[in-house]
Design an enzyme around this catalytic site. Structure first.
Site, PDB file in Angstrom:
ATOM      1  N   GLY B  33     -35.815 -86.328  31.945  1.00  0.00           N
ATOM      2  CA  GLY B  33     -34.606 -86.299  31.133  1.00  0.00           C
ATOM      3  C   GLY B  33     -34.054 -87.690  30.890  1.00  0.00           C
ATOM      4  O   GLY B  33     -33.804 -88.438  31.834  1.00  0.00           O
ATOM      5  N   GLY B  35     -31.143 -88.388  29.233  1.00  0.00           N
ATOM      6  CA  GLY B  35     -29.737 -88.342  28.853  1.00  0.00           C
ATOM      7  C   GLY B  35     -29.000 -89.471  29.566  1.00  0.00           C
ATOM      8  O   GLY B  35     -29.620 -90.432  30.031  1.00  0.00           O
ATOM      9  N   PHE B  36     -27.688 -89.335  29.657  1.00  0.00           N
ATOM     10  CA  PHE B  36     -26.913 -90.393  30.305  1.00  0.00           C
ATOM     11  C   PHE B  36     -27.378 -90.630  31.736  1.00  0.00           C
ATOM     12  O   PHE B  36     -27.533 -91.768  32.165  1.00  0.00           O
ATOM     13  CB  PHE B  36     -25.425 -90.031  30.300  1.00  0.00           C
ATOM     14  CG  PHE B  36     -24.801 -90.118  28.933  1.00  0.00           C
ATOM     15  CD1 PHE B  36     -24.652 -91.348  28.315  1.00  0.00           C
ATOM     16  CD2 PHE B  36     -24.368 -88.982  28.265  1.00  0.00           C
ATOM     17  CE1 PHE B  36     -24.083 -91.444  27.055  1.00  0.00           C
ATOM     18  CE2 PHE B  36     -23.794 -89.068  27.009  1.00  0.00           C
ATOM     19  CZ  PHE B  36     -23.653 -90.297  26.401  1.00  0.00           C
ATOM     20  N   GLU B 193     -12.400 -80.664  19.093  1.00  0.00           N
ATOM     21  CA  GLU B 193     -12.921 -81.619  18.122  1.00  0.00           C
ATOM     22  C   GLU B 193     -13.575 -80.911  16.941  1.00  0.00           C
ATOM     23  O   GLU B 193     -13.384 -81.302  15.789  1.00  0.00           O
ATOM     24  CB  GLU B 193     -13.896 -82.590  18.817  1.00  0.00           C
ATOM     25  CG  GLU B 193     -13.131 -83.618  19.641  1.00  0.00           C
ATOM     26  CD  GLU B 193     -13.945 -84.366  20.684  1.00  0.00           C
ATOM     27  OE1 GLU B 193     -13.431 -85.333  21.239  1.00  0.00           O
ATOM     28  OE2 GLU B 193     -15.098 -83.957  20.961  1.00  0.00           O
TER      29      GLU B 193
END
Lengths: 435, 435
Positions: B33, B35-36, B193
């Site tokens: 992974g 991601g962050f 949002e």
């Protein structure tokens, strides 16, 4: 009919619906397709006493000349596309409907869509463009995508980028070589631009990003069946382009047609076989099925023959323009270029404007060739205007400015310009997305 | 094993292949992974005497906090995504492989992929994130897409834009109302949002582009099961957000869970039924199937319990971090936020660096909460730092600067900033693409 399928009397809640502002008595112009030709027709009808219904399968107009930059990860889809309804939002007499036309009834003057709607017309303008053509081998399409739509471009982008990803984890020399071989079929401007751009990706953009493979050793082949690439350009510009492509590492093969195409690669006339996981098709186009809709016989490329007013023979209200039309009459054949499509659209728009105003029909359509442009890569393009030939960096500057100028919308112009400057400086590409 | 499936001895042609530069004796860290959390682990291993294999199903890292702007046509996918191999191209000890992991064997220390490859590890870091969760109603997923990937975002974008296209050609009041109703489920930052952004599209962006419908009359509902939206924020900021959303035309419904969801709409607890063609899901997440791979029992959200070193119980070399991990021990639970994921990634990277250098294992992981941010729309956001609360325009400025700062790459920052300025001035959106 529009009024039947999209009745005006649904405006029960005035807050929710505007009336169609047009009076019921004005003639209705239905335009099928919002490419360069259809959009220009709509614009030329601005101020005319007509109601315009602009139909397109997509919600966006696509700036096809820069599609290859989406396919090669330089630009994002939205940079070369613009919502059709935004483009004509100021033009009160145009309503835009997203619909997929499947039939035309010229007797009842009705256009039918796959969604089951039907639209009555007084004047019909068919501007549905062209598709990739595989020379009676439609089965090649699955292995060798053409470049006509945004979806084609993102598919090709994924195909190119996945090649390098697969090569990086390849387990045999043959497998890696296959994934690092890219064949572009067709040596027109699109083929030249794709091949040059893939070479740039392999030679510069990806160069530091892999550990096991060396992207610079990718094999990029441009295969053209005719005797030279860019056959509509002056010979010396073709020669220059071939030399420049060769310098950046593209293998240019001319005079040899593709004889077969499958999942494992392509074969060329004369017997050469190239193993590759990525074949891209820029070799020929076939007009949209407008000839079938109209029950007329198309030419070899499926285009509908039209007279000097861009009307189909025997009709006074059905126009066919752009890549779908084959203009009969004296003079050179009209090429399948954006400026030609726009000129036809403008001519038909003005023609209809004149007729509904009770004026005489306008003069015949005369195509004015503005020039040919093709970019080869970083800092090199060829430009052939009527008396001027440009090449190299100067050609590239003219090409860049011309393309930014013709893009629709300030945002797109700014974003494309920034992307190009950034790529020029950093050798990077901003849209390397497999999705 | 990497060496088996991607052998180093294929480098028969030196022009074509680089050797993997790592020595064979260095320990290998496999990170699943990018991601962050996973990316931050790889970065923290820069300079460590290890070989890092970074696996991801995609070729790009996605900046999830701005995904809602892709979903609402403000940004292009490539503006919030970046090729993983570009991000770590300077880090010689990392090799990036695009691969879809399907199993982990902790006994043999092997990771297996759907493509049939297997990778040996000495240390394993699982950072595979989370998916949308439908509270035991997986069948709702087809009607109510969540927002976790670039593909989700373009699907949601198409869903929103197609709603207005269908309404424009609607034939009955009910049909038009259904296509102009948008329901966002879940009142966390993403839901707020999305709802605020859809309201902006309907109220400002599309306002001049339609002829039969009035986009301003669209109904936008934000449905939250809990007593207030933005439940992790201070109460006064929740109240402010609800008021601001209401002012821009969003119907905020709290305290009522969704009880059913189908192609025609949603039903809420208490019996209200909302007919809509567009339900978006921002209500809950479930961890990736890492718990299954490891054969351990996940918590209620499927997250893998880890100890104070982010190791799974009883292991000294298998770490789970980011949204996939449930950190046990004293203190507040660690939230599923980007900064938390990064902190965990950094901690594990440093931990492994210390161990392979023969140093003592580092201290326990301690999460430091940096704050909560959510934007409501044009000129309004809420920001809650430890001692500071901001709202309105100032909050929006802080939110904008923070998000541009954390984006990867100068090009992305420039393009996003230009898009925001352009949208702010023109009320337009640059990526209104249905594809």
């Amino acid at each position: 009919m529009l009024r039947a399928s999209v009745p005006t009397n649904i405006a029960a809640n005035p807050a929710n619906h505007k009336q169609i502002t047009s009076g019921e008595t004005r003639p209705r112009v239905v335009i099928i397709g919002a490419g360069f030709a259809g959009l220009e027709t709509a614009r030329a009808l601005s101020g005319a006493e007509v109601d315009v219904v602009l139909l397109d399968r997509k919600n966006h107009h696509c700036f096809q000349p820069l599609l290859y930059q989406v396919a090669t990860a330089a630009l994002s889809p939205a940079d070369v596309a613009w919502p059709i309804r935004s483009i004509v939002s100021d033009q009160d007499n145009v309503i835009v409907i997203m619909a997929d036309v499947c039939a035309v009834d010229t007797t009842s003057k009705i256009v039918r869509t796959k969604e089951g709607d039907s639209f009555h017309y007084d004047y019909l303008v068919i501007a549905t463009g062209a598709y990739s053509s595989y020379f009676n081998h439609p089965e090649w399409a699955q292995y060798a995508p053409g470049l006509k739509t945004i979806e084609d471009a993102t598919r090709i982008r994924a195909k190119i980028l996945i090649g390098f990803e697969r090569a990086e984890k390849g387990t045999s020399e043959a497998e890696i070589q296959k994934f690092m071989t890219f064949v572009v079929v067709g040596g027109g401007p699109t083929g030249v631009e794709l091949a040059g751009s893939i070479a740039e990706i392999a030679r510069s953009v990806l160069v530091r990003d892999f550990r096991r493979i060396n992207p610079q050793s990718a094999r990029i082949v441009l295969a053209e069946a005719g005797p030279r690439i860019l056959s509509t350009f002056p010979t010396d510009l073709s020669d220059y382009t071939e030399k420049t492509l060769t310098d950046v590492g593209v293998e240019v093969i001319t005079g040899r047609a593709v004889t077969s195409c499958d999942e494992q690669g392509v074969s060329l006339a004369g017997g050469e076989r190239i193993e590759t996981a990525c074949v891209l098709w820029a070799a020929g186009v076939k007009a949209s099925p407008a000839a079938e809709w109209l029950g007329v016989e198309g030419d070899r490329a499926g285009r509908v023959p039209v007279n000097e007013f861009l009307l189909i023979p025997g009709s006074s209200n059905v126009f066919v323009i752009g890549d779908t039309a084959s203009v009969r009459g004296g003079g050179e054949p009209v090429p399948g270029l954006a400026p030609a499509a726009k000129q036809m659209g403008r001519h038909v728009g003005r023609h209809i404007t004149a007729i509904v105003a009770g004026a005489k029909p306008r003069q015949s359509f005369v195509y004015r060739h503005q020039g040919d442009l093709a970019t080869i890569g970083r800092k090199a393009a060829v430009v052939a205007f009527s008396r001027t030939k440009l090449r190299g960096f100067l050609g590239w500057l003219v090409w860049s400015v011309a393309h930014i100028y013709f893009l629709i919308g300030a945002r797109n112009r700014a974003v494309v310009a920034i992307n190009w400057v950034w790529e020029y400086i950093t050798f990077q590409r901003g849209a390397r997305l497999i999705s």
